[in-house]
Design a protein around this motif. Structure first.
Motif, PDB file in Angstrom:
ATOM      1  N   GLY A   1      -6.196  58.299   5.587  1.00 58.39           N
ATOM      2  CA  GLY A   1      -6.279  57.663   6.911  1.00 58.39           C
ATOM      3  C   GLY A   1      -5.146  58.195   7.756  1.00 58.39           C
ATOM      4  O   GLY A   1      -4.526  59.188   7.410  1.00 58.39           O
TER       5      GLY A   1
ATOM      6  N   LYS B   1     -10.562  45.624   1.318  1.00 58.84           N
ATOM      7  CA  LYS B   1     -11.836  45.582   0.596  1.00 58.84           C
ATOM      8  C   LYS B   1     -12.298  47.011   0.263  1.00 58.84           C
ATOM      9  O   LYS B   1     -12.139  47.920   1.081  1.00 58.84           O
ATOM     10  CB  LYS B   1     -12.882  44.894   1.482  1.00 58.84           C
TER      11      LYS B   1
ATOM     12  N   GLN C   1     -17.778  61.227   5.588  1.00 57.73           N
ATOM     13  CA  GLN C   1     -18.202  61.885   4.342  1.00 57.73           C
ATOM     14  C   GLN C   1     -19.731  62.011   4.323  1.00 57.73           C
ATOM     15  O   GLN C   1     -20.281  63.027   3.897  1.00 57.73           O
ATOM     16  CB  GLN C   1     -17.721  61.067   3.134  1.00 57.73           C
TER      17      GLN C   1
ATOM     18  N   MET D   1     -15.020  49.775  -0.124  1.00 53.13           N
ATOM     19  CA  MET D   1     -16.359  50.029   0.427  1.00 53.13           C
ATOM     20  C   MET D   1     -17.003  51.148  -0.395  1.00 53.13           C
ATOM     21  O   MET D   1     -16.642  52.312  -0.275  1.00 53.13           O
ATOM     22  CB  MET D   1     -16.262  50.429   1.905  1.00 53.13           C
TER      23      MET D   1
ATOM     24  N   ASP E   1      -8.989  51.406   9.746  1.00 55.66           N
ATOM     25  CA  ASP E   1      -7.836  52.208  10.173  1.00 55.66           C
ATOM     26  C   ASP E   1      -7.250  51.760  11.506  1.00 55.66           C
ATOM     27  O   ASP E   1      -7.576  52.275  12.557  1.00 55.66           O
ATOM     28  CB  ASP E   1      -8.148  53.701  10.218  1.00 55.66           C
ATOM     29  N   PHE E   2      -6.365  50.777  11.402  1.00 56.78           N
ATOM     30  CA  PHE E   2      -5.681  50.215  12.580  1.00 56.78           C
ATOM     31  C   PHE E   2      -4.337  50.894  12.789  1.00 56.78           C
ATOM     32  O   PHE E   2      -3.461  50.364  13.456  1.00 56.78           O
ATOM     33  CB  PHE E   2      -5.554  48.688  12.420  1.00 56.78           C
TER      34      PHE E   2
ATOM     35  N   LEU F   1     -13.190  45.908   8.555  1.00 55.01           N
ATOM     36  CA  LEU F   1     -12.761  45.961   7.148  1.00 55.01           C
ATOM     37  C   LEU F   1     -11.749  44.835   6.864  1.00 55.01           C
ATOM     38  O   LEU F   1     -10.745  44.728   7.577  1.00 55.01           O
ATOM     39  CB  LEU F   1     -12.110  47.314   6.846  1.00 55.01           C
TER      40      LEU F   1
ATOM     41  N   GLY G   1     -18.317  54.720   0.808  1.00 55.01           N
ATOM     42  CA  GLY G   1     -17.443  55.759   1.376  1.00 55.01           C
ATOM     43  C   GLY G   1     -17.466  55.719   2.894  1.00 55.01           C
ATOM     44  O   GLY G   1     -17.880  54.733   3.494  1.00 55.01           O
TER      45      GLY G   1
ATOM     46  N   ALA H   1      -9.274  48.570  -2.483  1.00 56.00           N
ATOM     47  CA  ALA H   1      -8.734  49.855  -2.028  1.00 56.00           C
ATOM     48  C   ALA H   1      -7.296  49.653  -1.574  1.00 56.00           C
ATOM     49  O   ALA H   1      -6.921  48.557  -1.162  1.00 56.00           O
ATOM     50  CB  ALA H   1      -9.574  50.411  -0.877  1.00 56.00           C
TER      51      ALA H   1
ATOM     52  N   GLU I   1      -0.473  48.193  12.520  1.00 59.97           N
ATOM     53  CA  GLU I   1      -1.608  48.420  11.601  1.00 59.97           C
ATOM     54  C   GLU I   1      -1.966  47.128  10.885  1.00 59.97           C
ATOM     55  O   GLU I   1      -3.116  46.894  10.543  1.00 59.97           O
ATOM     56  CB  GLU I   1      -1.263  49.507  10.572  1.00 59.97           C
TER      57      GLU I   1
END
Ligand SMILES: CN1C=C[C@@](O)(C#Cc2ccnc(-n3nc(C(N)=O)c4cc(F)ccc43)c2)C1=O
Length: 348
Positions: A84, A145, A154, A147, A209-210, A128, A150, A102, A115
Protein backbone atom coordinates in the motif's frame (compact mmCIF):
# COMPACT_ATOMS: atom_id res chain seq x y z
CA UNK A 1 -18.58 18.23 26.66
CA UNK A 2 -16.66 21.21 25.39
CA UNK A 3 -13.49 20.68 23.37
CA UNK A 4 -11.05 21.76 26.13
CA UNK A 5 -12.41 19.02 28.47
CA UNK A 6 -12.23 16.54 25.63
CA UNK A 7 -8.67 17.67 24.90
CA UNK A 8 -7.42 17.20 28.49
CA UNK A 9 -9.31 13.88 28.62
CA UNK A 10 -7.44 12.74 25.50
CA UNK A 11 -4.10 13.87 26.93
CA UNK A 12 -4.82 11.94 30.14
CA UNK A 13 -5.92 8.95 28.11
CA UNK A 14 -2.81 8.95 25.90
CA UNK A 15 -0.60 9.04 29.01
CA UNK A 16 -2.38 5.94 30.28
CA UNK A 17 -1.99 4.22 26.90
CA UNK A 18 1.77 4.93 26.41
CA UNK A 19 3.82 1.74 26.56
CA UNK A 20 0.76 -0.53 26.65
CA UNK A 21 -1.32 -2.49 24.16
CA UNK A 22 -4.97 -2.61 25.18
CA UNK A 23 -8.32 -3.72 23.80
CA UNK A 24 -9.96 -0.33 23.29
CA UNK A 25 -12.10 2.05 21.26
CA UNK A 26 -11.37 3.72 17.89
CA UNK A 27 -10.94 7.11 19.57
CA UNK A 28 -8.24 5.69 21.88
CA UNK A 29 -6.32 4.52 18.81
CA UNK A 30 -6.77 7.86 17.00
CA UNK A 31 -5.33 9.75 20.04
CA UNK A 32 -2.38 7.39 20.52
CA UNK A 33 -1.53 7.30 16.79
CA UNK A 34 -1.08 11.09 16.82
CA UNK A 35 1.91 10.63 19.21
CA UNK A 36 3.68 8.12 16.95
CA UNK A 37 4.86 10.47 14.23
CA UNK A 38 6.33 13.23 16.40
CA UNK A 39 7.51 10.56 18.88
CA UNK A 40 9.70 9.28 16.06
CA UNK A 41 12.24 12.11 16.34
CA UNK A 42 15.87 11.11 15.89
CA UNK A 43 16.28 10.27 19.59
CA UNK A 44 15.91 6.50 19.15
CA UNK A 45 17.00 5.47 22.63
CA UNK A 46 17.03 1.83 23.79
CA UNK A 47 13.58 2.16 25.40
CA UNK A 48 12.10 3.33 22.08
CA UNK A 49 13.61 0.40 20.13
CA UNK A 50 11.71 -2.11 22.20
CA UNK A 51 8.66 -0.05 22.97
CA UNK A 52 5.31 -1.75 22.28
CA UNK A 53 2.06 0.18 22.47
CA UNK A 54 -1.24 0.27 20.64
CA UNK A 55 -4.98 -0.32 20.64
CA UNK A 56 -6.71 -3.45 19.35
CA UNK A 57 -10.35 -2.97 18.35
CA UNK A 58 -11.47 -6.62 18.29
CA UNK A 59 -11.21 -9.31 20.95
CA UNK A 60 -10.10 -11.70 18.19
CA UNK A 61 -6.63 -10.09 18.52
CA UNK A 62 -5.44 -10.72 22.09
CA UNK A 63 -2.72 -8.64 23.78
CA UNK A 64 -0.91 -10.50 26.59
CA UNK A 65 0.18 -8.49 29.67
CA UNK A 66 -0.38 -5.27 27.69
CA UNK A 67 1.91 -6.41 24.90
CA UNK A 68 1.26 -7.50 21.27
CA UNK A 69 4.55 -8.34 19.56
CA UNK A 70 5.36 -9.87 16.19
CA UNK A 71 6.52 -13.53 16.41
CA UNK A 72 5.56 -13.55 20.11
CA UNK A 73 1.79 -12.89 20.02
CA UNK A 74 1.14 -12.83 16.25
CA UNK A 75 2.97 -14.06 13.14
CA UNK A 76 2.93 -13.22 9.41
CA UNK A 77 1.43 -16.43 8.02
CA UNK A 78 2.62 -16.28 4.40
CA UNK A 79 4.12 -14.05 1.69
CA UNK A 80 3.27 -10.51 0.76
CA UNK A 81 -0.38 -9.83 -0.13
CA UNK A 82 0.35 -6.41 -1.66
CA UNK A 83 1.99 -3.05 -1.08
CA UNK A 84 0.00 0.00 0.00
CA UNK A 85 1.12 3.61 0.39
CA UNK A 86 4.48 3.28 2.21
CA UNK A 87 3.79 -0.18 3.46
CA UNK A 88 3.73 -3.90 2.82
CA UNK A 89 0.62 -5.97 3.54
CA UNK A 90 0.77 -9.53 4.90
CA UNK A 91 -1.68 -12.20 6.02
CA UNK A 92 -1.25 -12.68 9.79
CA UNK A 93 -2.48 -15.04 12.52
CA UNK A 94 -3.05 -14.36 16.23
CA UNK A 95 -1.14 -17.09 18.12
CA UNK A 96 -3.69 -17.34 20.93
CA UNK A 97 -6.98 -17.21 19.02
CA UNK A 98 -5.83 -18.51 15.61
CA UNK A 99 -7.77 -15.59 14.09
CA UNK A 100 -6.42 -14.56 10.68
CA UNK A 101 -6.50 -11.08 9.24
CA UNK A 102 -4.31 -8.73 7.22
CA UNK A 103 -1.48 -6.55 8.57
CA UNK A 104 0.16 -3.53 6.96
CA UNK A 105 3.65 -2.62 8.28
CA UNK A 106 4.74 1.00 7.94
CA UNK A 107 8.00 2.57 9.14
CA UNK A 108 7.26 5.22 11.76
CA UNK A 109 8.85 7.99 9.69
CA UNK A 110 6.45 7.19 6.83
CA UNK A 111 3.43 6.78 9.11
CA UNK A 112 0.62 9.37 8.93
CA UNK A 113 -1.75 9.44 11.93
CA UNK A 114 -4.56 10.27 9.46
CA UNK A 115 -4.32 6.69 8.11
CA UNK A 116 -5.87 5.61 11.40
CA UNK A 117 -7.72 8.70 12.62
CA UNK A 118 -9.75 8.92 9.39
CA UNK A 119 -10.87 5.27 9.21
CA UNK A 120 -10.92 4.36 12.93
CA UNK A 121 -14.49 5.48 13.57
CA UNK A 122 -15.78 4.36 10.17
CA UNK A 123 -18.16 1.40 9.90
CA UNK A 124 -19.54 0.96 6.39
CA UNK A 125 -20.14 -2.09 4.21
CA UNK A 126 -17.94 -0.65 1.44
CA UNK A 127 -15.01 0.47 3.62
CA UNK A 128 -12.33 -1.99 4.81
CA UNK A 129 -12.76 -2.57 8.58
CA UNK A 130 -9.84 -1.56 10.86
CA UNK A 131 -9.00 -4.09 13.60
CA UNK A 132 -6.37 -2.03 15.43
CA UNK A 133 -2.73 -0.92 15.29
CA UNK A 134 0.40 -1.34 17.39
CA UNK A 135 3.80 0.36 17.39
CA UNK A 136 6.79 -1.87 18.02
CA UNK A 137 10.10 0.04 17.94
CA UNK A 138 10.32 1.89 14.62
CA UNK A 139 7.43 0.00 13.00
CA UNK A 140 3.70 0.61 13.02
CA UNK A 141 1.57 -2.44 12.18
CA UNK A 142 -2.04 -1.81 11.16
CA UNK A 143 -4.48 -4.75 11.40
CA UNK A 144 -7.51 -5.02 9.13
CA UNK A 145 -10.05 -7.48 7.74
CA UNK A 146 -8.57 -10.02 5.31
CA UNK A 147 -10.13 -9.79 1.83
CA UNK A 148 -9.76 -13.22 0.16
CA UNK A 149 -10.43 -11.88 -3.34
CA UNK A 150 -7.33 -9.69 -3.37
CA UNK A 151 -7.32 -6.26 -5.01
CA UNK A 152 -9.16 -5.01 -8.11
CA UNK A 153 -5.74 -3.99 -9.47
CA UNK A 154 -4.62 -7.64 -9.32
CA UNK A 155 -7.89 -8.73 -11.00
CA UNK A 156 -7.39 -6.32 -13.94
CA UNK A 157 -3.80 -7.54 -14.35
CA UNK A 158 -5.07 -11.12 -14.38
CA UNK A 159 -8.02 -10.52 -16.79
CA UNK A 160 -6.48 -7.87 -19.07
CA UNK A 161 -9.53 -5.61 -18.78
CA UNK A 162 -13.03 -5.95 -17.27
CA UNK A 163 -16.37 -6.22 -19.09
CA UNK A 164 -18.42 -2.99 -18.94
CA UNK A 165 -21.04 -4.34 -16.52
CA UNK A 166 -18.42 -5.55 -14.00
CA UNK A 167 -16.52 -2.24 -14.23
CA UNK A 168 -19.76 -0.28 -13.63
CA UNK A 169 -20.62 -2.49 -10.63
CA UNK A 170 -17.20 -1.97 -8.98
CA UNK A 171 -17.36 1.79 -9.72
CA UNK A 172 -20.81 1.91 -8.09
CA UNK A 173 -19.55 0.14 -4.93
CA UNK A 174 -16.53 2.48 -4.78
CA UNK A 175 -18.83 5.51 -5.09
CA UNK A 176 -20.97 4.15 -2.22
CA UNK A 177 -17.83 4.21 -0.02
CA UNK A 178 -16.94 7.73 -1.22
CA UNK A 179 -20.50 8.98 -0.62
CA UNK A 180 -20.21 7.82 3.02
CA UNK A 181 -16.65 9.15 3.52
CA UNK A 182 -17.41 12.55 1.95
CA UNK A 183 -20.55 12.90 4.09
CA UNK A 184 -18.24 12.42 7.09
CA UNK A 185 -15.76 15.01 5.72
CA UNK A 186 -13.17 12.35 4.93
CA UNK A 187 -11.23 12.69 1.68
CA UNK A 188 -9.62 9.40 0.59
CA UNK A 189 -6.86 10.87 -1.59
CA UNK A 190 -5.76 7.77 -3.53
CA UNK A 191 -8.74 6.08 -5.19
CA UNK A 192 -7.49 3.43 -7.64
CA UNK A 193 -7.98 -0.28 -8.45
CA UNK A 194 -5.10 -1.33 -6.12
CA UNK A 195 -7.03 0.23 -3.23
CA UNK A 196 -10.31 -1.59 -3.92
CA UNK A 197 -10.34 -5.06 -2.30
CA UNK A 198 -12.63 -7.96 -3.17
CA UNK A 199 -14.51 -10.66 -1.28
CA UNK A 200 -13.64 -14.30 -2.07
CA UNK A 201 -16.37 -14.56 -4.75
CA UNK A 202 -15.44 -11.08 -6.09
CA UNK A 203 -19.03 -9.85 -5.71
CA UNK A 204 -18.27 -7.35 -2.90
CA UNK A 205 -15.74 -4.53 -3.06
CA UNK A 206 -14.38 -2.37 -0.23
CA UNK A 207 -12.24 0.78 -0.40
CA UNK A 208 -8.94 0.68 1.51
CA UNK A 209 -5.65 2.54 2.09
CA UNK A 210 -6.20 5.74 4.07
CA UNK A 211 -2.50 6.56 3.83
CA UNK A 212 -3.37 9.69 1.79
CA UNK A 213 -6.62 10.50 3.59
CA UNK A 214 -7.58 13.70 5.37
CA UNK A 215 -10.38 14.98 7.54
CA UNK A 216 -11.47 18.06 5.55
CA UNK A 217 -12.99 21.00 7.42
CA UNK A 218 -16.57 21.33 6.15
CA UNK A 219 -15.97 25.00 5.29
CA UNK A 220 -13.52 23.66 2.70
CA UNK A 221 -11.60 26.93 2.91
CA UNK A 222 -8.47 25.51 4.55
CA UNK A 223 -6.70 23.90 1.66
CA UNK A 224 -5.04 21.03 3.55
CA UNK A 225 -3.33 19.86 0.38
CA UNK A 226 -1.06 22.89 0.49
CA UNK A 227 -0.19 22.59 4.18
CA UNK A 228 2.83 20.47 3.27
CA UNK A 229 1.48 17.37 5.00
CA UNK A 230 -0.27 16.22 1.85
CA UNK A 231 1.20 13.16 0.10
CA UNK A 232 -0.09 13.13 -3.52
CA UNK A 233 -1.92 10.01 -4.69
CA UNK A 234 -1.11 8.09 -7.89
CA UNK A 235 0.04 10.44 -10.67
CA UNK A 236 -2.18 9.01 -13.48
CA UNK A 237 -5.23 9.49 -11.24
CA UNK A 238 -4.46 13.03 -10.00
CA UNK A 239 -7.15 15.68 -10.55
CA UNK A 240 -6.04 18.83 -12.46
CA UNK A 241 -6.79 21.16 -9.53
CA UNK A 242 -4.22 19.37 -7.34
CA UNK A 243 -1.53 19.83 -10.00
CA UNK A 244 -2.50 23.50 -10.46
CA UNK A 245 -2.29 24.03 -6.68
CA UNK A 246 -5.87 25.24 -6.70
CA UNK A 247 -8.52 24.77 -3.99
CA UNK A 248 -9.04 21.03 -3.49
CA UNK A 249 -11.94 19.18 -1.92
CA UNK A 250 -13.76 15.83 -2.09
CA UNK A 251 -14.14 16.16 -5.87
CA UNK A 252 -10.55 14.98 -6.32
CA UNK A 253 -11.74 11.47 -5.31
CA UNK A 254 -14.41 11.61 -8.05
CA UNK A 255 -11.84 12.40 -10.75
CA UNK A 256 -9.66 9.49 -9.49
CA UNK A 257 -12.63 7.07 -9.45
CA UNK A 258 -13.23 7.75 -13.18
CA UNK A 259 -9.51 7.35 -13.94
CA UNK A 260 -9.88 3.98 -12.18
CA UNK A 261 -12.92 3.25 -14.42
CA UNK A 262 -10.81 3.87 -17.55
CA UNK A 263 -8.15 1.54 -16.10
CA UNK A 264 -10.79 -1.20 -15.51
CA UNK A 265 -12.22 -0.83 -19.05
CA UNK A 266 -8.89 -0.57 -20.93
CA UNK A 267 -6.48 -2.61 -18.79
CA UNK A 268 -4.04 0.33 -18.46
CA UNK A 269 -4.00 3.68 -16.61
CA UNK A 270 -5.20 6.80 -18.43
CA UNK A 271 -2.69 9.20 -20.09
CA UNK A 272 0.26 6.71 -20.27
CA UNK A 273 -0.71 5.44 -23.75
CA UNK A 274 -0.45 8.95 -25.24
CA UNK A 275 2.04 10.86 -23.07
CA UNK A 276 5.45 10.44 -21.45
CA UNK A 277 6.37 11.48 -17.92
CA UNK A 278 5.99 13.93 -16.31
CA UNK A 279 2.28 13.39 -16.86
CA UNK A 280 1.13 16.11 -14.49
CA UNK A 281 1.85 18.91 -17.00
CA UNK A 282 -0.42 17.17 -19.54
CA UNK A 283 -3.16 16.47 -16.98
CA UNK A 284 -3.23 20.17 -16.11
CA UNK A 285 -3.13 21.41 -19.71
CA UNK A 286 -4.96 18.82 -21.85
CA UNK A 287 -8.67 18.08 -22.17
CA UNK A 288 -9.96 15.25 -19.93
CA UNK A 289 -8.97 11.80 -21.34
CA UNK A 290 -12.46 11.12 -22.73
CA UNK A 291 -10.97 9.75 -25.96
CA UNK A 292 -9.81 6.77 -23.86
CA UNK A 293 -13.41 5.66 -23.23
CA UNK A 294 -13.78 2.44 -25.28
CA UNK A 295 -16.03 3.08 -28.37
CA UNK A 296 -17.99 -0.07 -27.44
CA UNK A 297 -19.26 1.58 -24.21
CA UNK A 298 -22.96 2.32 -23.79
CA UNK A 299 -23.81 6.08 -24.07
CA UNK A 300 -24.90 6.12 -20.40
CA UNK A 301 -21.48 4.77 -19.38
CA UNK A 302 -19.91 7.58 -21.43
CA UNK A 303 -22.12 10.05 -19.54
CA UNK A 304 -20.90 8.65 -16.17
CA UNK A 305 -17.20 9.02 -17.04
CA UNK A 306 -17.73 12.42 -18.69
CA UNK A 307 -19.42 13.88 -15.58
CA UNK A 308 -16.69 12.46 -13.33
CA UNK A 309 -13.88 13.83 -15.52
CA UNK A 310 -15.06 17.46 -15.58
CA UNK A 311 -11.90 19.56 -15.19
CA UNK A 312 -13.77 22.20 -13.17
CA UNK A 313 -14.43 20.57 -9.76
CA UNK A 314 -17.51 22.74 -9.22
CA UNK A 315 -19.06 21.24 -12.39
CA UNK A 316 -17.85 17.69 -11.58
CA UNK A 317 -20.47 15.27 -10.21
CA UNK A 318 -20.53 14.45 -6.49
CA UNK A 319 -20.24 10.84 -5.27
CA UNK A 320 -24.02 10.64 -4.75
CA UNK A 321 -24.81 12.06 -8.23
CA UNK A 322 -22.24 9.83 -9.97
CA UNK A 323 -23.44 6.72 -8.16
CA UNK A 324 -27.00 7.35 -9.39
CA UNK A 325 -25.75 7.76 -12.99
CA UNK A 326 -23.64 4.59 -12.61
CA UNK A 327 -26.62 2.55 -11.41
CA UNK A 328 -28.67 3.79 -14.39
CA UNK A 329 -25.86 2.85 -16.78
CA UNK A 330 -25.59 -0.62 -15.20
CA UNK A 331 -29.34 -1.13 -15.81
CA UNK A 332 -28.99 0.19 -19.40
CA UNK A 333 -26.29 -2.40 -20.17
CA UNK A 334 -28.59 -5.12 -18.81
CA UNK A 335 -27.24 -5.44 -15.24
CA UNK A 336 -24.49 -7.80 -14.11
CA UNK A 337 -24.39 -10.47 -16.82
CA UNK A 338 -20.77 -11.37 -17.55
CA UNK A 339 -19.55 -14.51 -15.80
CA UNK A 340 -16.13 -15.02 -14.22
CA UNK A 341 -15.05 -17.47 -16.91
CA UNK A 342 -11.80 -15.64 -16.26
CA UNK A 343 -10.68 -15.66 -19.91
CA UNK A 344 -7.90 -13.14 -20.49
CA UNK A 345 -8.78 -10.04 -22.55
CA UNK A 346 -5.75 -8.41 -24.26
CA UNK A 347 -5.64 -4.75 -23.01
CA UNK A 348 -7.25 -2.49 -25.65
C1 LIG B 1 -8.66 0.03 7.20
N1 LIG B 1 -7.27 0.28 6.78
C2 LIG B 1 -6.19 0.10 7.60
C3 LIG B 1 -5.04 0.38 6.85
C4 LIG B 1 -5.43 0.84 5.52
O1 LIG B 1 -5.10 2.20 5.36
C5 LIG B 1 -4.84 0.07 4.43
C6 LIG B 1 -4.44 -0.54 3.51
C7 LIG B 1 -4.01 -1.35 2.40
C8 LIG B 1 -3.25 -0.79 1.38
C9 LIG B 1 -2.91 -1.61 0.32
N2 LIG B 1 -3.29 -2.91 0.24
C10 LIG B 1 -4.01 -3.45 1.24
N3 LIG B 1 -4.45 -4.79 1.17
N4 LIG B 1 -5.19 -5.27 2.15
C11 LIG B 1 -5.54 -6.53 1.84
C12 LIG B 1 -6.42 -7.32 2.73
N5 LIG B 1 -6.93 -6.65 3.75
O2 LIG B 1 -6.70 -8.51 2.47
C13 LIG B 1 -4.95 -6.88 0.59
C14 LIG B 1 -4.97 -8.02 -0.19
C15 LIG B 1 -4.26 -7.98 -1.41
F1 LIG B 1 -4.26 -9.07 -2.19
C16 LIG B 1 -3.58 -6.84 -1.82
C17 LIG B 1 -3.55 -5.68 -1.03
C18 LIG B 1 -4.24 -5.71 0.18
C19 LIG B 1 -4.40 -2.69 2.35
C20 LIG B 1 -6.91 0.66 5.53
O3 LIG B 1 -7.65 0.86 4.61
Amino acid sequence: KNTSDTFSMDEFLVDALKGNVILGEPRNLACLAKTWKDGSSSKVCLKEINENEGVLLTEKLKAVDYEYREEVHWTKSQGLLGTGSFGEVYKMEDKQTGFQCAAKKVQVEHFRAEELSTCAGVTHAKVLPLYGAVKEGQWVTIFMKLMEGGSLGQLVKQCGYLPEDRALDYLSQTLEALEYLHTHNILHGDVKADNVLLSGDRSHAVLCDFGHAAQLHPDGIRNYLMTGDYVPGTETHLAPEIIMGKHCDFKIDIWSSCCMMLHLLNGYHPWIKYYNHPLCLKIAKELPPLREIPPSCHPSTVRVITSGLEKDPTKRASAAELRKKTCIALKQVGGLQSSWSGEYREPR
